[in-house]
Design an enzyme around this catalytic site. Structure first.
Site, PDB file in Angstrom:
ATOM      1  N   HIS A  87       0.823  -1.214   0.000  1.00 49.75           N
ATOM      2  CA  HIS A  87       0.000   0.000   0.000  1.00 49.75           C
ATOM      3  C   HIS A  87       0.855   1.261   0.000  1.00 49.75           C
ATOM      4  CE1 HIS A  87       0.445   0.054   4.538  1.00 49.75           C
ATOM      5  NE2 HIS A  87       0.424   1.353   4.307  1.00 49.75           N
ATOM      6  N   ASP A 117       0.165  -7.478   1.895  1.00 53.69           N
ATOM      7  CA  ASP A 117       0.566  -6.073   1.986  1.00 53.69           C
ATOM      8  C   ASP A 117       2.084  -5.914   1.956  1.00 53.69           C
ATOM      9  OD1 ASP A 117       0.164  -3.360   2.055  1.00 53.69           O
ATOM     10  OD2 ASP A 117       0.040  -3.231   4.248  1.00 53.69           O
ATOM     11  N   SER A 194       4.747   2.677   7.883  1.00 56.99           N
ATOM     12  CA  SER A 194       4.421   1.514   7.050  1.00 56.99           C
ATOM     13  C   SER A 194       5.621   1.095   6.211  1.00 56.99           C
ATOM     14  CB  SER A 194       3.248   1.843   6.131  1.00 56.99           C
ATOM     15  OG  SER A 194       2.064   2.040   6.863  1.00 56.99           O
TER      16      SER A 194
END
Length: 348
Positions: A87, A117, A194
């Site tokens: 993402h 992910d 992230s």
């Protein structure tokens, strides 16, 4: 008989004695904790890079996607292989990496896996980079010290520390598939973390930070390093992660008790098939909308997530037995899963 109770109690409660011992113990504990975090930061910190993404494919002028975004990544080999979240890169047209010394290099996407992910990048024109080793996430224990390194909210090379709060969690990925064996931690994470590293006190990357729960305090998640190892090897070999496919859509549904008793099964839940893809493996096997899958290749199916998890690369091209309930009666069907088409890069 001599009574020492009052003297002993007085000694134990003596303010002078208690205050003499406590500071030394506190200093020793603080030094051990601080030294562990400092050592991890110095060893792994240089391998964590800032991931800067350009406009995403299909974005409109002035939109947030058109401006790109920021995230983190982990260099895992000296020739420039970098792990991050899918993402983070999404469908960006351009990607740049910035290390702790401010050196910037362009990067290309080698492969993405929205189901976990994760994404694998390669830094262009970069060699002999500082890199970190992936550890064995199966060896983790609850309460173990962990350190998160990343670039939250654009603040580079930020370090937070905490513990492993829980193991074996499941969270839903952007593709809708469940990510299994996720690590829960209370090490503070924020947008921009992230793709960054969750590191053990042995300076091994045991997770890739991936998600936070908005509004919650100290509930953050990382994809386990063992999952990352699997995805990494698949992308290097094939350019994507190979998974099996049978051509159905469905939902988790309860198995009526009378149907379970009649069929002699113990499942309370199953995977209710809603649609069957024409000429797909399920259609060729004779599956129908309304069938409830309760077992595949000997594995109990208690919902759609179980069905998706069992359809892994080991079942591609094999004929496997499937048990379904049709109108309350148990039926055995042989099905031949095929390889699922690679996932396209998606905008987040």
């Amino acid at each position: 008989m001599l009574d020492f109770t009052s003297d002993l109690a007085g000694d134990a409660l003596s303010p002078a004695r208690a205050s003499d011992a406590a500071p030394a113990d506190d200093r020793a504990l603080l030094d051990a904790y601080s030294n562990a975090v400092i050592d991890v930061t110095e060893r792994v910190g240089p391998a964590v890079v800032r991931v800067e993404t350009g406009p995403r494919a299909g974005s409109t002028a002035g939109s947030r996607a058109e401006r790109g975004g920021l995230g983190s990544g982990i260099v895992i080999s000296p020739d420039g292989l970098v792990l991050t979240n899918s993402h983070v890169v999404g469908s960006s047209k351009s990607i740049r990496l910035r290390d702790v010394e401010g050196v910037v290099t362009d990067a290309q996407v080698l492969g993405v896996d929205p189901d976990t992910d994760l994404a694998l990048l390669r830094a262009n024109h970069a060699r002999d980079l500082r890199y970190a080793a992936l550890g064995n996430s199966k060896s983790l224990r609850r309460g173990q010290l962990v350190v998160a390194i990343g670039n939250p909210l654009g603040f580079e090379s930020t370090v937070t520390a905490g513990v492993v709060s829980a193991l074996g969690r499941s969270i839903r990925s952007v593709s809708g598939r469940m990510i299994e064996d996720v690590i829960q931690t209370d090490a503070a994470l924020n947008p921009g973390n992230s793709g960054g590293a969750l590191v053990s006190s042995a300076a091994e990357v045991i997770g890739i930070n991936t998600a936070i729960i908005q509004g919650a305090q100290g509930i953050c998640f990382a994809v386990a390093s063992n999952t990352a190892q699997f995805v990494l090897s698949e992308i290097i070999r094939h350019g994507y992660v190979r998974r099996a496919y049978v051509g159905v859509s469905g939902q988790t549904a309860p198995v009526p008790r009378r149907h379970a008793l009649l069929a002699g099964v113990e499942n309370k839940m199953g995977a209710l098939l809603m649609q069957i893809e024409p000429d797909g493996p399920a259609a060729r096997a004779g599956l129908l909308p309304g069938d409830v899958v309760i077992k595949l290749d000997g594995v109990d199916i208690n919902g759609v997530d179980d069905l998706i998890r069992v359809l892994d690369r080991d079942r591609i091209g094999r004929t496997v037995p499937m048990d379904v309930l049709r109108l309350g009666r148990l039926r055995g069907i042989d099905i031949h899963p095929v390889e699922r088409r690679p996932a396209a890069r998606q905008a987040s």
